[in-house]
Design an enzyme around this catalytic site. Structure first.
Site, PDB file in Angstrom:
ATOM      1  N   ARG A 122      28.731 -94.364 129.120  1.00  0.00           N
ATOM      2  CA  ARG A 122      29.216 -94.789 128.137  1.00  0.00           C
ATOM      3  C   ARG A 122      29.195 -96.215 128.469  1.00  0.00           C
ATOM      4  O   ARG A 122      28.575 -97.066 128.579  1.00  0.00           O
ATOM      5  CB  ARG A 122      30.547 -94.170 127.722  1.00  0.00           C
ATOM      6  CG  ARG A 122      30.189 -94.476 126.178  1.00  0.00           C
ATOM      7  CD  ARG A 122      31.883 -93.432 125.366  1.00  0.00           C
ATOM      8  NE  ARG A 122      31.440 -91.825 125.725  1.00  0.00           N
ATOM      9  CZ  ARG A 122      31.220 -91.316 124.693  1.00  0.00           C
ATOM     10  NH1 ARG A 122      30.451 -91.685 123.983  1.00  0.00           N
ATOM     11  NH2 ARG A 122      30.831 -89.490 124.813  1.00  0.00           N
ATOM     12  N   ASP A 173      37.399 -94.590 132.827  1.00  0.00           N
ATOM     13  CA  ASP A 173      37.681 -95.657 131.715  1.00  0.00           C
ATOM     14  C   ASP A 173      39.011 -96.275 130.508  1.00  0.00           C
ATOM     15  O   ASP A 173      39.475 -95.775 129.662  1.00  0.00           O
ATOM     16  CB  ASP A 173      36.584 -95.589 130.708  1.00  0.00           C
ATOM     17  CG  ASP A 173      36.571 -94.126 129.824  1.00  0.00           C
ATOM     18  OD1 ASP A 173      37.142 -93.298 129.669  1.00  0.00           O
ATOM     19  OD2 ASP A 173      35.837 -93.528 128.922  1.00  0.00           O
ATOM     20  N   ARG A 213      32.439 -81.672 121.806  1.00  0.00           N
ATOM     21  CA  ARG A 213      33.859 -82.755 119.993  1.00  0.00           C
ATOM     22  C   ARG A 213      33.501 -82.042 118.615  1.00  0.00           C
ATOM     23  O   ARG A 213      32.530 -81.792 118.770  1.00  0.00           O
ATOM     24  CB  ARG A 213      32.319 -83.988 120.652  1.00  0.00           C
ATOM     25  CG  ARG A 213      32.549 -84.234 121.928  1.00  0.00           C
ATOM     26  CD  ARG A 213      31.018 -85.680 121.718  1.00  0.00           C
ATOM     27  NE  ARG A 213      30.279 -85.628 122.985  1.00  0.00           N
ATOM     28  CZ  ARG A 213      30.879 -86.040 124.260  1.00  0.00           C
ATOM     29  NH1 ARG A 213      32.480 -86.461 124.370  1.00  0.00           N
ATOM     30  NH2 ARG A 213      30.471 -86.281 125.356  1.00  0.00           N
ATOM     31  N   THR A 234      37.377 -86.950 132.873  1.00  0.00           N
ATOM     32  CA  THR A 234      36.348 -87.625 132.522  1.00  0.00           C
ATOM     33  C   THR A 234      35.591 -88.576 133.331  1.00  0.00           C
ATOM     34  O   THR A 234      36.170 -88.960 134.466  1.00  0.00           O
ATOM     35  CB  THR A 234      36.887 -88.797 131.281  1.00  0.00           C
ATOM     36  OG1 THR A 234      35.021 -89.898 131.143  1.00  0.00           O
ATOM     37  CG2 THR A 234      37.531 -89.857 131.301  1.00  0.00           C
ATOM     38  N   ASP A 245      39.737 -89.898 126.378  1.00  0.00           N
ATOM     39  CA  ASP A 245      40.320 -90.928 125.170  1.00  0.00           C
ATOM     40  C   ASP A 245      41.103 -90.401 123.080  1.00  0.00           C
ATOM     41  O   ASP A 245      41.881 -90.429 123.192  1.00  0.00           O
ATOM     42  CB  ASP A 245      39.916 -92.646 125.315  1.00  0.00           C
ATOM     43  CG  ASP A 245      39.188 -92.347 124.712  1.00  0.00           C
ATOM     44  OD1 ASP A 245      37.849 -91.855 124.940  1.00  0.00           O
ATOM     45  OD2 ASP A 245      38.858 -93.631 124.308  1.00  0.00           O
ATOM     46  N   GLY A 268      33.289 -84.684 126.729  1.00  0.00           N
ATOM     47  CA  GLY A 268      32.436 -84.606 127.313  1.00  0.00           C
ATOM     48  C   GLY A 268      32.797 -83.524 129.284  1.00  0.00           C
ATOM     49  O   GLY A 268      33.914 -84.042 129.208  1.00  0.00           O
ATOM     50  N   ASP A 319      33.326 -90.748 133.212  1.00  0.00           N
ATOM     51  CA  ASP A 319      33.878 -92.267 133.241  1.00  0.00           C
ATOM     52  C   ASP A 319      34.665 -93.407 133.741  1.00  0.00           C
ATOM     53  O   ASP A 319      34.828 -94.801 133.743  1.00  0.00           O
ATOM     54  CB  ASP A 319      33.257 -93.034 130.956  1.00  0.00           C
ATOM     55  CG  ASP A 319      32.343 -91.921 131.087  1.00  0.00           C
ATOM     56  OD1 ASP A 319      31.425 -91.500 131.016  1.00  0.00           O
ATOM     57  OD2 ASP A 319      32.577 -91.329 129.475  1.00  0.00           O
TER      58      ASP A 319
END
Ligand code: F6P
Length: 327
Positions: free
Chosen positions: A177, A135, A77, A131, A108, A16, A133
């Site tokens: 996510r 994360d 992706r 990202t 990741d 993304g 996110d």
């Protein structure tokens, strides 16, 4: 550490997109050229590597992009990269251009791909965490998170205006996510009445109890932020509240991909620039298979093998703050 000097670098964005990726590309290209290294842009991430969509970049290729969202290299992706055949094609294409070092800007999953590729084909890979996110364990920042949170904050502020005008309850779903960081940060910054995140069990009875108590004292304007990865979900929550509290007007707003776009914040431009610069320095110093993180304002180099999804522990304090400040 590698003995071989890196003379030609490939840079790509993968997964993304996130605001600040362009600033990172710019930093990689200009730091490379400054050090006499040729830099090649790989279009659409690993997909472009497999298809040979690769071109040499110049300093002016990255002019006027630091302030732009998205990624000038495009992103994808790519399932094929998770096969050996796919990676072999990608390697052959790199060989054709003489590329002997890679910078991968992504999350990741992209780092895992880089790690496998690097071991199979002995190509030094450096990751930059890109990202929204936030994360990825091992770094205080990921490129794009700050902008995404600010976008969410400004949208939620607007939602509150209309919620206030109509005395309504709004349930706002944000991205992330399976991480609750965007929800937690944007929720606290907008004075949300409740925040639901995947890292914490969602207790619907508790939510109904709190809303009923607020309803009783005529506090009718409420905003509940729901992370997209929450077990309950915004739509389901709205159904339950509507059934159990028919007097309460409920609306759902899903912020969606607007959180991924827009001009990167100053913070995202800065960390992307620092990380892009550091990635080239890593390759010059012969570092192998690490991603660049920032911890306590210092650069850190973390093995790609450790690029695991960050499982945050939310201390009770955070949720107490939400409860006390939103009463
Ligand atoms: O990882 C970034 C992210 O925006 C997540 O927050 C979200 O779950 C996902 O990507 C959406 O992916 P796509 O753009 O493929 O729908």
């Amino acid at each position: 550490m590698s003995e071989n000097k890196v003379t030609k670098i490939g840079v790509l964005t993968s997964g993304g997109d996130s605001p600040g990726m362009n600033a990172a590309i710019r930093a990689v290209v200009r730091t490379g050229i400054y050090n006499g290294i040729d830099v090649f842009g790989i279009v659409r991430g690993y997909q472009g590597m497999i298809e040979g969509d690769i071109y040499q970049m110049e300093s002016k290729s990255v002019a006027n992009i630091i302030q732009r969202g998205g990624t000038i290299l495009k992103t994808a992706r790519c399932k094929e990269f998770f096969t050996h055949e796919g990676r072999k094609k990608a390697y052959d294409n790199l060989q054709q251009h003489g590329i002997n070092g890679l910078v991968i800007i992504g999350g990741d999953g992209s780092f895992r791909g880089a790690h496998i590729f690097s071991n199979e084909f002995d190509t030094p890979c450096i990751g930059l965490p890109g990202t929204i996110d936030k994360d990825i364990a091992g770094t205080d920042f990921t490129i794009g998170f700050d902008t995404a949170v600010n976008t969410a904050v400004s949208a939620i502020d607007k939602v509150r205006d209309t919620a206030d005008a109509h005395d309504r309850l709004f349930i706002v779903e944000v991205m992330g996510r399976d991480s609750g960081y965007i929800a937690l940060h944007s929720g606290i910054a907008t004075g949300a009445e409740n925040i639901l995140i995947p890292e914490r069990r969602t207790d619907v009875e508790d939510i109904i109890r709190a809303l009923t108590e607020k309803h009783g004292r005529k506090k009718l304007v409420n905003i509940i932020i729901v992370a997209e990865g929450d077990e309950f979900g915004a739509t389901e929550l709205s159904k339950v509240i509507t059934e159990r509290m028919p007097d309460q007007e409920v609306r759902v707003t899903i912020l969606g991909h607007i959180q991924r776009g827009g001009a990167p914040s100053c913070l995202d431009r800065l960390i992307a620039s620092r990380m892009g610069y550091a990635a080239v320095e890593c390759l010059r110093e012969g570092r192998h298979n690490v991603f660049v993180g920032i911890v306590n304002n210092k650069m850190h180099y973390i093995p790609l093998t450790e690029a695991v999804k960050k499982k945050q522990r939310i201390s009770e304090d955070w949720m107490r703050i939400v409860k006390i400040l939103s009463s």
